[in-house]
Write an enzyme that holds these catalytic residues in place. Structure first.
Site, PDB file in Angstrom:
ATOM      1  N   HIS A  60      35.511 -25.343  21.073  1.00  0.00           N
ATOM      2  CA  HIS A  60      36.656 -26.136  21.508  1.00  0.00           C
ATOM      3  C   HIS A  60      37.210 -27.052  20.416  1.00  0.00           C
ATOM      4  O   HIS A  60      38.202 -27.754  20.644  1.00  0.00           O
ATOM      5  CB  HIS A  60      36.272 -26.968  22.740  1.00  0.00           C
ATOM      6  CG  HIS A  60      36.231 -26.165  24.016  1.00  0.00           C
ATOM      7  ND1 HIS A  60      35.501 -25.009  24.139  1.00  0.00           N
ATOM      8  CD2 HIS A  60      36.835 -26.345  25.218  1.00  0.00           C
ATOM      9  CE1 HIS A  60      35.661 -24.522  25.359  1.00  0.00           C
ATOM     10  NE2 HIS A  60      36.459 -25.307  26.034  1.00  0.00           N
ATOM     11  N   ASN A 112      35.329 -33.001  29.046  1.00  0.00           N
ATOM     12  CA  ASN A 112      36.130 -33.105  30.265  1.00  0.00           C
ATOM     13  C   ASN A 112      36.462 -34.572  30.469  1.00  0.00           C
ATOM     14  O   ASN A 112      35.573 -35.386  30.718  1.00  0.00           O
ATOM     15  CB  ASN A 112      35.340 -32.591  31.463  1.00  0.00           C
ATOM     16  CG  ASN A 112      35.783 -31.217  31.927  1.00  0.00           C
ATOM     17  OD1 ASN A 112      35.297 -30.726  32.916  1.00  0.00           O
ATOM     18  ND2 ASN A 112      36.715 -30.595  31.233  1.00  0.00           N
ATOM     19  N   ARG A 135      75.080 -60.458  28.872  1.00  0.00           N
ATOM     20  CA  ARG A 135      75.007 -61.034  30.212  1.00  0.00           C
ATOM     21  C   ARG A 135      73.854 -60.459  31.034  1.00  0.00           C
ATOM     22  O   ARG A 135      73.282 -61.139  31.882  1.00  0.00           O
ATOM     23  CB  ARG A 135      76.338 -60.781  30.930  1.00  0.00           C
ATOM     24  CG  ARG A 135      76.499 -61.591  32.188  1.00  0.00           C
ATOM     25  CD  ARG A 135      77.835 -61.445  32.886  1.00  0.00           C
ATOM     26  NE  ARG A 135      78.797 -60.547  32.302  1.00  0.00           N
ATOM     27  CZ  ARG A 135      79.528 -59.683  33.002  1.00  0.00           C
ATOM     28  NH1 ARG A 135      79.381 -59.604  34.318  1.00  0.00           N
ATOM     29  NH2 ARG A 135      80.414 -58.910  32.418  1.00  0.00           N
TER      30      ARG A 135
END
Length: 512
Positions: A84, A196, A284
């Site tokens: 991974h 995870n 404003r």
């Protein structure tokens, strides 16, 4: 530096800001250890049993139906991390990696992840001794966890990957050894518990939140100076107006601007006999716009504080029921929504600031200021193109503010068929705040020029201090000069908090 002692489930935004801004190390309150140990024991028992438990003795994702033999469970977790580690792109900044690591500690400390306490201690020691994993920034889609970036973080824990230590980029194992630490092999489910989770996305969104809040505080100070520069009215800041609406951010923004402008000779000089009936909206309606942004940022902060204290891996150990249950807390949809909210606030603060800049450089609207705020217009162009630059940055932020959670794409052979895209939704916030700080920096330059053109009248005492702080680094613009360094210097003053500090007036706080 003394560490922060954090009890998981009770951590506040102030704690998280301390970690982000100051890189303060973290340790968990030892009261959470029994729950952590209990969950780890439950995972160990499951690994020794015959029943299939996702992530403990099965494959992952689409491969969850494949049973893994007990002798292979350690290899399973190691392979998970190595396979991974597929991140790409620039490395994540160190303070963000440290925040990620701290968030992962907090998640483990909830006692639902099943990791052994030795991993808590290792992460604490890495923070204390300055071992920072090198994590590529791209690769997460924000569901099934921030898999790739968290895998790169975990790789160092097991002696793989790369880490920064004492200013050097080293192999992970070497960085640990130099710091007097050692890698630890992963046991059942521990690799999955590390990757995870939403800690990458959450860290980036928290960083965006903290920076955006500082930018919003800057906007209140700088817009007050812009109001004086164009001899704007303070009547729209009256508290009765804002109480009648009741929006809290609006009420706070108006109160802050009233306090900052109090005592301005410029304001007092045109209370009577001013033929203008109303100022443009960018003057404003400042409390209504910046105040609304404050409210949105606070709404996002509630989600993020909850997420920082959450257990977000899968499966989770429900110790009271003695169960290991697969769920979906890794899905970063709440974090993605928070990122999109913050992006909208950043964009709008910059949009109204850019209109104030345009107002100040336009002689038909600036109430007698010279064109482009130069003493000799025509021969000199003054801040003409600085305003154009802010228009470019404003437009870029508008595009970046497009929601990311509305995008999704199936991944992992359609097992993960809806994803949050929280990771890049989070990462874009850094560029957006940089753009905003540059817009506000140019507004500060314009407002300072405008106020100086009102001499011998002076602005308020707080704004005089801001002006002096600016002039300590950027001289008044006379004849045209090379302006890029001035823009960068002003943006640095904004980003660093120097403008807020020099003002010396109370400003809205994020946790209020």
């Amino acid at each position: 530096m003394s560490p922060l002692v954090l009890l998981p489930g009770t951590v506040t935004l102030d704690h998280l800001a301390e970690i982000f801004w100051n890189e303060t190390p973290v340790v968990l309150d030892r009261d959470c250890r029994p729950q952590v140990d209990h969950a780890a024991a439950r995972i160990a028992a499951a690994a020794a049993g015959d029943a299939a438990v996702y992530g403990v003795n099965t494959g992952f994702g689409k491969l969850a139906s494949m049973k893994i033999a007990p002798k292979d469970t350690a290899a399973l977790q190691r392979n998970l991390i190595l396979s991974h580690c597929c991140g790409v792109g620039e490395p994540v900044p160190r303070n963000l990696v440290r925040l990620m690591m701290s968030l992962k500690l907090l998640s483990f400390g909830r006692g639902a992840s099943g990791v052994r306490w030795v991993f808590v201690e290792l992460l604490e020691n890495m923070l204390a001794r300055g071992v920072t994993p090198v994590i590529p920034a791209q690769g997460s889609v924000g569901a099934s966890g921030d898999l790739a970036p968290l895998a790169h973080m975990t790789a160092v824990v097991i002696g793989e990957g790369e880490a920064e230590y004492c200013g050097e980029i080293l192999p992970g194992a070497e960085a640990l050894i130099r710091a007097g630490l050692a890698p630890i092999p992963l046991g059942p489910k521990e690799g999955l518990a590390f990757i995870n989770g939403t800690q990458f996305s959450t860290a980036f969104v928290l960083a965006g939140l903290f920076k955006a809040w500082r930018a919003a505080q800057n906007a209140l100070v700088i817009s007050a100076m812009s109001t004086d520069a164009i001899m704007g009215s303070t009547a729209p800041l009256r508290p009765e107006i804002h109480s009648l609406r009741g929006q809290p951010g609006q009420i706070e923004a108006a109160a802050a601007m009233r306090a900052i402008l109090d005592g301005s000779e410029i304001r007092e000089s045109h209370r009577e006999g001013d033929t203008r009936v109303q100022d443009p909206y960018c003057i404003r309606c400042q409390p209504q716009v910046t105040g609304a942004a404050l409210d949105v940022l606070r709404q996002a902060s509630v989600t993020l504080e909850i997420e920082a204290n959450a257990a977000t891996d899968n499966p989770l150990v429900l110790t009271e029921d003695d169960l290991i249950v697969s769920g979906g807390n890794f899905h970063a949809e709440p974090v993605g929504f928070a990122a999109d909210m913050i992006a909208l606030a950043i964009s709008e603060i910059g949009a109204i600031a850019q209109r104030r800049i345009a107002l100040m450089v336009d002689p038909t609207l600036s109430h007698d200021l010279p064109p482009f705020l130069t003493p000799e217009p025509g021969l000199n162009s003054g801040l003409m193109i600085a305003e154009v630059t802010t228009a470019a940055l404003m437009s870029e932020n508008k595009h970046l503010a497009t929601p990311c959670v509305t995008d999704s794409t199936p991944t992992s052979a359609n097992q993960e068929d809806h994803v949050s895209m929280a990771a890049h939704g989070a990462r874009r916030l850094g560029q957006m705040v940089t753009n905003l700080n540059r817009i506000l920096g140019v507004e500060l330059l314009c407002a300072a020029q405008g106020v100086e053109f009102r001499a011998p009248l002076t602005t308020s005492a707080p704004l005089q201090k801001v002006l002096a702080r600016l002039r300590s680094e950027v001289a008044t613009l006379g004849d045209d000069r090379y302006l890029a360094p001035d823009l960068e210097a002003a943006a640095r003053l904004v980003a660093s908090g120097a403008v807020i500090h020099s003002c010396g007036r109370a400003l809205p706080e994020l946790g209020a």
